[in-house]
Design a protein around this motif. Structure first.
Motif, PDB file in Angstrom:
ATOM      1  N   LYS A  80     112.197  36.374  25.720  1.00 57.04           N
ATOM      2  CA  LYS A  80     112.493  34.947  25.834  1.00 57.04           C
ATOM      3  C   LYS A  80     113.425  34.495  24.720  1.00 57.04           C
ATOM      4  O   LYS A  80     114.377  33.741  24.951  1.00 57.04           O
ATOM      5  N   VAL A  81     113.150  34.967  23.503  1.00 58.20           N
ATOM      6  CA  VAL A  81     114.009  34.617  22.362  1.00 58.20           C
ATOM      7  C   VAL A  81     115.423  35.142  22.586  1.00 58.20           C
ATOM      8  O   VAL A  81     116.421  34.473  22.269  1.00 58.20           O
ATOM      9  N   GLU A  84     117.515  33.043  25.423  1.00 56.37           N
ATOM     10  CA  GLU A  84     117.986  31.682  25.143  1.00 56.37           C
ATOM     11  C   GLU A  84     119.463  31.644  24.744  1.00 56.37           C
ATOM     12  O   GLU A  84     120.256  30.912  25.343  1.00 56.37           O
ATOM     13  N   PHE A  87     121.587  32.613  27.711  1.00 54.05           N
ATOM     14  CA  PHE A  87     121.697  31.558  28.720  1.00 54.05           C
ATOM     15  C   PHE A  87     122.660  30.463  28.254  1.00 54.05           C
ATOM     16  O   PHE A  87     123.459  29.952  29.046  1.00 54.05           O
ATOM     17  N   ASN A  88     122.605  30.122  26.974  1.00 55.37           N
ATOM     18  CA  ASN A  88     123.537  29.124  26.428  1.00 55.37           C
ATOM     19  C   ASN A  88     124.984  29.616  26.513  1.00 55.37           C
ATOM     20  O   ASN A  88     125.897  28.855  26.840  1.00 55.37           O
ATOM     21  N   SER A 235     118.624  32.723  34.576  1.00 58.19           N
ATOM     22  CA  SER A 235     117.843  31.504  34.786  1.00 58.19           C
ATOM     23  C   SER A 235     116.525  31.813  35.502  1.00 58.19           C
ATOM     24  O   SER A 235     115.464  31.289  35.129  1.00 58.19           O
ATOM     25  N   ARG A 238     114.249  33.516  33.032  1.00 65.63           N
ATOM     26  CA  ARG A 238     113.704  32.534  32.086  1.00 65.63           C
ATOM     27  C   ARG A 238     112.557  31.757  32.714  1.00 65.63           C
ATOM     28  O   ARG A 238     111.551  31.461  32.068  1.00 65.63           O
TER      29      ARG A 238
END
Length: 340
Positions: A80-81, A84, A87-88, A235, A238
């Motif tokens: 998850k870390v 991020e 995804f950005n 996405s 996530r």
């Protein structure tokens, strides 16, 4: 039941102790019973040990499952870390590619508009050229040439006729004026034809620009579509990590409790193993003691046989004669030493 022993404590000895052979038989019988007891104790120990082994196996599986779940929770948190910033980055890239696609779309639309306008210009130029129909004009010129020639011939035939001369000059003037207008018309036609030719020559280049713009737009759209596919995967991942990590985290306390219960069960089963193990050790020790007793009494049996043989030998006639002679020799006074 405690195993019997052939040895007695002081004060418990019988007046007539059993012969050694009887003792050996008694010990052998006790050994048979001891072997049965040892075998039975061994079966009980094996059964208890099997239960302990099964409990330890379950404990290992529970501990492994618990550790795997904890590891999975850590992996999901790390994933998850990691997702991020990715995804950005994809979002930023999506903004850039969307702007690039819009630019390429605008360029394509402009190129298509220029092509449409150019085709309209060609159509207008073609219409303008078609307006210049010189067939009737050429026929009118031919008629005027014939009229002027006829009038000139008539005037030349009658030079004194001022009227004919004036008419001939008028015909020449009319022909000249018509030819001037016809020349202008022909010049305009040439200009229109030249313009039409120029527009048609430019058509291929403008159409080529449209093709290049279409290619650029297709490339921009393809890059954006590829990015959108990757972005959708990230996405979707996530969105799934949260519930998956939450479910795994909820399982950890349950699995830890299962491990604790398995540890308690192993401790309890190991405790249950202690009594049959102690009984088995006691049975083995008693069996060993009986084997030592049997060895002792068999050795005593051999010694007793040797003692009987020795006693019989001492009681023989030859031995008694030798013994008397030896005693007599000991009783004689010592002889004085002889002089040299």
């Amino acid at each position: 039941t405690p195993l019997r022993s052939t040895f007695k404590k002081p004060g418990e000895l019988q007046g007539n102790p059993p012969p050694i052979a009887d003792r050996i038989v008694a010990v052998q019988n006790e050994i048979k019973e001891a072997l049965k007891a040892t075998a039975a104790a061994k079966v009980k120990v094996a059964a208890a040990q099997e239960v302990v082994t099964a409990a330890k196996t379950f404990l290992q599986e529970a501990a492994a499952n618990c550790e795997a779940t904890k590891k999975r929770v850590a992996q999901l948190a790390a994933e998850k870390v990691k997702l991020e910033p990715e995804f950005n980055r994809l979002n930023q890239e999506h903004t850039k590619l969307t702007a690039a696609q819009n630019t390429r779309r605008s360029e394509l639309e402009q190129a298509q508009k220029r092509l449409a306008n150019h085709k309209d210009a060609i159509a207008k130029a073609d219409t303008e050229v078609k307006k210049f129909d010189l067939g009737p004009a050429n026929a009118a010129e031919k008629n005027l040439v014939g009229e002027a020639k006829r009038m000139r011939d008539e005037s030349n035939a009658k030079p004194e006729d001022a009227t004919l001369k004036q008419q001939a000059e008028g015909a020449e003037t009319k022909l000249a004026e018509y030819r001037a207008k016809l020349a202008e018309t022909r010049s305009n036609l040439v200009g229109a034809q030249s313009r039409l030719t120029e527009l048609r020559n430019q058509l291929a280049g403008i159409a080529s620009n449209v093709g290049a713009a279409q290619k650029d737009f297709a490339q921009a759209s393809g890059a954006l579509q590829k990015l959108d596919t990757e972005r959708a995967k990230v996405s979707d991942r996530r969105a799934k990590i949260g519930p998956e990590a939450q479910a795994a985290s909820k399982r950890v306390p349950v699995l830890e409790k299962s491990v604790k219960n398995a540890q308690d069960k192993v401790a309890a089963k190991e405790k249950d193993l202690a009594p049959p193990k102690a009984a088995f050790d006691q049975a083995v020790a008693h069996e060993g003691k009986l084997q030592a007793d049997l060895k002792f009494w068999r050795a005593e049996e051999v010694n007793a046989k040797r003692s009987e043989e020795h006693t019989s030998e001492l009681q023989s006639q030859a031995y008694l004669v030798c013994r008397l002679l030896l005693e007599k020799k000991k009783s004689l006074p010592p002889r004085p030493p002889s002089s040299t």
